[in-house]
Scaffold this motif. Structure first.
Motif, short mmCIF file in Angstrom:
data_model
loop_
_atom_site.label_atom_id
_atom_site.label_comp_id
_atom_site.label_asym_id
_atom_site.label_seq_id
_atom_site.Cartn_x
_atom_site.Cartn_y
_atom_site.Cartn_z
N ALA A 21 0.22 10.32 10.76
CA ALA A 21 -0.05 9.72 12.16
C ALA A 21 -0.99 8.46 11.84
O ALA A 21 -0.80 7.22 12.25
CB ALA A 21 -0.60 10.85 13.07
N ASN A 77 1.25 3.79 22.83
CA ASN A 77 2.10 4.11 24.14
C ASN A 77 1.95 3.07 25.11
O ASN A 77 3.01 2.92 25.96
CB ASN A 77 2.01 5.58 24.44
CG ASN A 77 2.75 6.54 23.76
OD1 ASN A 77 3.50 6.21 22.95
ND2 ASN A 77 2.41 7.95 24.17
N GLY A 121 -3.31 11.05 20.82
CA GLY A 121 -1.99 11.68 20.14
C GLY A 121 -2.20 11.68 18.54
O GLY A 121 -2.36 12.78 17.88
N TYR A 122 -2.20 10.26 18.09
CA TYR A 122 -2.31 10.15 16.64
C TYR A 122 -3.52 10.17 16.07
O TYR A 122 -3.81 10.67 15.01
CB TYR A 122 -1.66 8.83 16.45
CG TYR A 122 -0.18 8.64 16.15
CD1 TYR A 122 0.70 9.49 16.90
CD2 TYR A 122 0.42 7.50 15.53
CE1 TYR A 122 1.92 9.37 16.83
CE2 TYR A 122 1.82 7.48 15.61
CZ TYR A 122 2.64 8.32 16.29
OH TYR A 122 3.91 8.29 15.91
N HIS A 155 8.60 17.22 26.17
CA HIS A 155 7.78 16.52 25.11
C HIS A 155 7.30 17.58 24.20
O HIS A 155 6.81 18.43 24.33
CB HIS A 155 6.43 16.01 25.81
CG HIS A 155 5.85 14.84 24.79
ND1 HIS A 155 5.12 15.12 23.78
CD2 HIS A 155 5.81 13.73 24.98
CE1 HIS A 155 4.57 14.16 23.02
NE2 HIS A 155 4.94 13.09 23.74
N ASN A 209 7.93 8.42 12.27
CA ASN A 209 7.45 8.70 13.80
C ASN A 209 7.99 9.85 14.16
O ASN A 209 7.46 10.82 14.78
CB ASN A 209 7.65 7.43 14.58
CG ASN A 209 6.51 6.19 14.50
OD1 ASN A 209 5.31 6.60 14.31
ND2 ASN A 209 7.12 5.02 14.63
N VAL A 244 6.04 13.09 15.50
CA VAL A 244 6.16 13.55 16.99
C VAL A 244 6.85 14.83 17.04
O VAL A 244 6.40 15.70 17.77
CB VAL A 244 6.74 12.44 17.78
CG1 VAL A 244 7.02 12.86 19.06
CG2 VAL A 244 5.88 11.07 17.54
N TYR A 245 7.85 15.16 16.26
CA TYR A 245 8.62 16.29 16.43
C TYR A 245 8.28 17.37 15.77
O TYR A 245 8.45 18.67 15.82
CB TYR A 245 10.03 15.66 16.29
CG TYR A 245 10.46 15.20 17.69
CD1 TYR A 245 11.39 15.80 18.62
CD2 TYR A 245 10.65 13.66 17.62
CE1 TYR A 245 11.55 15.01 19.81
CE2 TYR A 245 10.98 12.82 18.44
CZ TYR A 245 11.44 13.53 19.69
OH TYR A 245 11.93 13.00 20.92
#
Length: 320
Positions: A208, A272, A108-109, A170, A36, A40-41
């Motif tokens: 993802a 989320n 997002g994913y 973010h 993850n 995400v990063y």
């Protein structure tokens, strides 16, 4: 339909493989942490930067598109919130979580991979704009609503500062703004750096989707909440339908932008929502069940929407 199957099967197939792997292979849930983190990063931010940085600057400043798309999402939020609060007689915190479950999609994913696969790279900018501004509002509304009902005792100044930091730092939002800056300056990364960005971007969607499948497997369905009866149709049917009507009536947009916004609105409840519920100790089990059920049903609803888009049965200029 063969073309649609070719789009949908690999996409949902990766989610299923993640789910199946997690059910068959004995690994602790903490093992997902680094995957993850990578998604995400690194991977998704690289994808956003790559696509936004190659977009003409004038396409990145469509304020009316942002207001219409985010406003439509919050019409759904307000509707589900009102049903939970006034008809179901739930608490404000529970109704807030239901509102998020009915309006906060997995943009997002699932969003970037599916939109780019189905609609091409021209979908990148509306995806990035919707993601950034919707999440900025979500990151603001969730703590504000919970603070208002006593979910966490914080001074208003500290609450506002925490919200601002969460939005400003973010990774997805930072990478999108970096892409806007690169587009404005016509900056081209050196070839070695560009190749690194490309490698990370290519890994974003597969990782993802696989991670999403694993996450679903780690949160098994214990019982079906009664709220599913109105949250599912609101999220999977009403949200995309209202988005289509709002954008079609609201201005002259590129067809791909309308199709992208409708496709993102059709996605199942975001993981989320469970994270928010867990953070505030509200509605966690039901959030997990809602995510799983909407994801399973979205195989049919998203496939149907893609068929309408690809067949031309969903025109973006239906209204004059």
């Amino acid at each position: 339909m063969a073309e649609i199957a070719g789009l949908v099967l690999p996409f949902f197939g990766l989610i299923f493989l993640g789910y199946l792997t997690a059910r068959l292979v004995d690994h602790p849930g903490e093992a997902m942490g680094w995957l993850n983190t990578f998604i995400v990063y690194l991977a998704l931010p690289a994808l956003f930067f790559k696509l936004v940085s190659r977009t003409p600057v004038e396409e990145l400043t469509r304020g009316e598109f942002i207001l219409t798309s985010v406003g439509t999402t919050y019409v759904i939020f307000a509707l589900i919130f009102a049903i939970g609060l006034f008809l179901r007689r739930n608490t404000v915190a529970e109704a807030t979580m239901q509102g998020f479950a009915g309006s906060y999609g997995n943009i997002g994913y699932m969003g970037p991979g599916l939109a780019l696969l189905a609609l091409g790279e021209t979908a990148a900018v509306p995806v990035a704009l919707i993601f950034c501004f919707e999440n900025a509002v979500h990151f603001t509304v969730a703590p504000a609503m919970m603070a208002a009902v006593g979910g966490r005792k914080q001074k208003p100044a500290f609450l506002a500062l925490g919200i601002a930091r969460r939005i400003a730092f973010h990774p997805f939002i930072l990478s999108t703004f970096a892409g806007v800056g690169a587009a404005f300056l016509a900056f081209e990364p050196p070839l070695p750096l560009q190749r690194l960005i490309d490698y990370l971007a290519q890994a974003a969607a597969p990782c993802a989707l696989f991670a999403m499948g694993v996450t679903l497997a780690l949160r098994p369905l214990k019982r079906i909440p009664a709220e599913i009866g109105y949250i599912v149709p609101a999220k999977l049917v009403l949200h995309p339908l209202l988005m289509y009507l709002a954008l079609s009536l609201g201005g002259a947009y590129d067809p791909v932008w309308v199709q992208t916004a409708v496709l993102l609105a059709s996605l199942p409840t975001a993981t989320n929502v469970f994270v928010i519920g867990q953070q505030y100790g509200v509605w966690q089990e039901r959030a997990s069940a809602t995510i799983l059920i909407t994801t399973l049903l979205s195989v049919a609803t998203v496939t149907g929407l893609l068929y309408l888009i690809r067949s031309g049965a969903l025109p973006s200029d239906f209204f004059p």
